[in-house]
Design an enzyme around this catalytic site. Structure first.
Site, PDB file in Angstrom:
ATOM      1  N   SER A 139       0.838  -1.199   0.000  1.00 11.21           N
ATOM      2  CA  SER A 139       0.000   0.000   0.000  1.00 11.21           C
ATOM      3  C   SER A 139       0.880   1.258   0.000  1.00 11.21           C
ATOM      4  O   SER A 139       1.739   1.410  -0.868  1.00 11.21           O
ATOM      5  CB  SER A 139      -0.952  -0.046   1.205  1.00 11.21           C
ATOM      6  OG  SER A 139      -1.884   0.999   1.173  1.00 11.21           O
ATOM      7  N   ARG A 200     -13.183   6.950   8.651  1.00 13.15           N
ATOM      8  CA  ARG A 200     -12.709   5.560   8.739  1.00 13.15           C
ATOM      9  C   ARG A 200     -13.767   4.598   8.208  1.00 13.15           C
ATOM     10  O   ARG A 200     -13.438   3.602   7.545  1.00 13.15           O
ATOM     11  CB  ARG A 200     -12.379   5.233  10.196  1.00 13.15           C
ATOM     12  CG  ARG A 200     -11.905   3.800  10.437  1.00 13.15           C
ATOM     13  CD  ARG A 200     -10.569   3.528   9.775  1.00 13.15           C
ATOM     14  NE  ARG A 200     -10.037   2.220  10.150  1.00 13.15           N
ATOM     15  CZ  ARG A 200      -8.902   1.712   9.711  1.00 13.15           C
ATOM     16  NH1 ARG A 200      -8.161   2.405   8.875  1.00 13.15           N
ATOM     17  NH2 ARG A 200      -8.486   0.533  10.107  1.00 13.15           N
ATOM     18  N   ASP A 279      -9.050  -5.425  -5.568  1.00 16.18           N
ATOM     19  CA  ASP A 279      -8.607  -4.174  -4.936  1.00 16.18           C
ATOM     20  C   ASP A 279      -9.348  -2.997  -5.552  1.00 16.18           C
ATOM     21  O   ASP A 279      -9.239  -2.737  -6.754  1.00 16.18           O
ATOM     22  CB  ASP A 279      -7.096  -4.020  -5.132  1.00 16.18           C
ATOM     23  CG  ASP A 279      -6.481  -2.939  -4.256  1.00 16.18           C
ATOM     24  OD1 ASP A 279      -7.186  -1.989  -3.895  1.00 16.18           O
ATOM     25  OD2 ASP A 279      -5.284  -3.053  -3.954  1.00 16.18           O
ATOM     26  N   HIS A 308      -8.062  -4.479  -0.944  1.00 13.27           N
ATOM     27  CA  HIS A 308      -6.809  -3.779  -0.639  1.00 13.27           C
ATOM     28  C   HIS A 308      -6.194  -4.247   0.679  1.00 13.27           C
ATOM     29  O   HIS A 308      -4.979  -4.165   0.867  1.00 13.27           O
ATOM     30  CB  HIS A 308      -7.062  -2.270  -0.586  1.00 13.27           C
ATOM     31  CG  HIS A 308      -5.811  -1.451  -0.554  1.00 13.27           C
ATOM     32  ND1 HIS A 308      -4.990  -1.312  -1.656  1.00 13.27           N
ATOM     33  CD2 HIS A 308      -5.217  -0.753   0.448  1.00 13.27           C
ATOM     34  CE1 HIS A 308      -3.963  -0.539  -1.343  1.00 13.27           C
ATOM     35  NE2 HIS A 308      -4.071  -0.203  -0.069  1.00 13.27           N
ATOM     36  N   ASP A 309      -7.019  -4.735   1.603  1.00 16.75           N
ATOM     37  CA  ASP A 309      -6.523  -5.198   2.897  1.00 16.75           C
ATOM     38  C   ASP A 309      -5.901  -6.588   2.841  1.00 16.75           C
ATOM     39  O   ASP A 309      -5.509  -7.129   3.888  1.00 16.75           O
ATOM     40  CB  ASP A 309      -7.648  -5.209   3.932  1.00 16.75           C
ATOM     41  CG  ASP A 309      -7.692  -3.930   4.762  1.00 16.75           C
ATOM     42  OD1 ASP A 309      -6.855  -3.042   4.536  1.00 16.75           O
ATOM     43  OD2 ASP A 309      -8.580  -3.817   5.626  1.00 16.75           O
TER      44      ASP A 309
END
Length: 327
Positions: A139, A200, A279, A308-309
């Protein structure tokens, strides 16, 4: 790389390394950082080849920590880094970096991934390291790795790039731009914590995939409008629990992600690119395009439900990717 050479006893707890930031050091924006030094943590044998490790914007310098009475909290890449793990701290001298600006941030900084790479170079110069074997990044950390290889093409032999490309995709910028608006709105109204929670929550929808949410949260609606759907309850809990940043630092780091641009033609290192098809922030096609533009690269398909995680969730698969880049 011959790893059969005798190595000194490894430092598995890690030692903090500090480099003074020169008084004339300016960010590309012209700003001067309030902090006067930059810090990282160094692990492994003193005479081993050096590997730099860097993760997402929430990652700190604690890469690996034994879960016992002396170090209760794990590091940000537990399971990938550690003794006898893929990033083996018995074998490699690993520098895990701390991003600028430091918490708490007194202001919003316009800071680029190239600025972060220049701070990494200060640390390496402090250690007397002229060339690193590998820059392993995921990332934001992978973006910094690409920027480092562009700025200092002779200072790095290999790159392991997980979920990062040569530019920020406009759709990712759209998502993060909305997060910054939420953060600014919270700050302007004296509700910083609520702004961070909402930002968040929005971020979590971009870190994960449609497929994962369909599998986990496809439940019945609540009884009344305005009540939480299952997925909304999950997001609120994650947002309210997030306390790893402040508004100024998050806006600075978020903007840094969107400011990222590198010229692949300037990179000499052998690059291992791991792309996740699900992603939402770093499209698979962008990483394919980067692969085509690099002089020496290996493209790795990294399928995952976690989008993405994946670099935090798919520990066995990530370990295989890191091992491949270190062979």
């Amino acid at each position: 790389m011959n790893m059969h050479t005798f190595l000194s006893a490894p430092d598995l707890d890690g030692t903090d390394i500090t480099a003074i930031i020169p008084d004339d050091f300016r960010l590309q924006s012209g700003q001067k950082l309030e902090q006067t030094d930059v810090v990282a943590r160094l692990y492994g044998p003193a005479n081993a080849p050096v590997v730099v490790a860097a993760g997402g914007i929430s990652a700190g310098r604690v890469l690996f920590a034994k879960e016992d009475a002396t170090a209760a909290a794990p590091g940000w890449w537990e399971g990938v880094a550690g003794p006898n793990e893929a990033l083996d701290l018995n074998v490699w001298r690993v520098l895990s970096i701390e991003f600028a600006p430091r918490l708490p941030a007194s202001q919003i900084y316009t800071i680029s991934t190239h600025d972060q790479a220049r701070l990494v170079k200060l640390l390496l110069d402090q250690l007397g390291v002229e060339r690193i074997y590998n820059f392993v990044g995921a990332s934001y950390g992978a973006m910094i790795g690409l920027a480092f290889a562009e700025l200092y093409p002779d200072a790095v032999e290999r790159l392991c790039i997980i979920s990062a490309a040569h530019r920020a995709h406009p759709m990712a910028t759209a998502f993060r731009g909305l997060q910054r608006r939420l953060l600014m709105f919270g700050k302007a109204t004296g509700r910083d914590a609520e702004g961070i929670s909402l930002a968040r929550q929005l971020a979590m929808t971009t870190y994960r995939s449609d497929a994962e949410f369909a599998e986990r949260f496809d439940g019945p609606p609540p009884e009344l409008a305005g009540e939480n759907y299952t997925v909304c309850g999950y997001l609120r809990a994650r947002g309210d629990a997030y306390a790893a940043t402040d508004v100024n630092r998050w806006i600075s780091m978020s903007d840094s992600l969107d400011r990222h641009r590198v010229d692949p033609a300037k990179i000499k290192a052998k690059v291992f690119l791991a792309a996740v098809p699900t992603d939402r922030l770093v499209p698979y096609d962008d990483m394919k395009l980067l692969h085509a533009q690099l002089a020496d690269s290996v493209f790795i398909d990294f399928p995952s439900l976690y989008g993405h995680d994946a670099f935090l969730k798919e520990i066995p698969a990530v370990s295989d990717i890191v091992r491949m880049s270190l062979r």
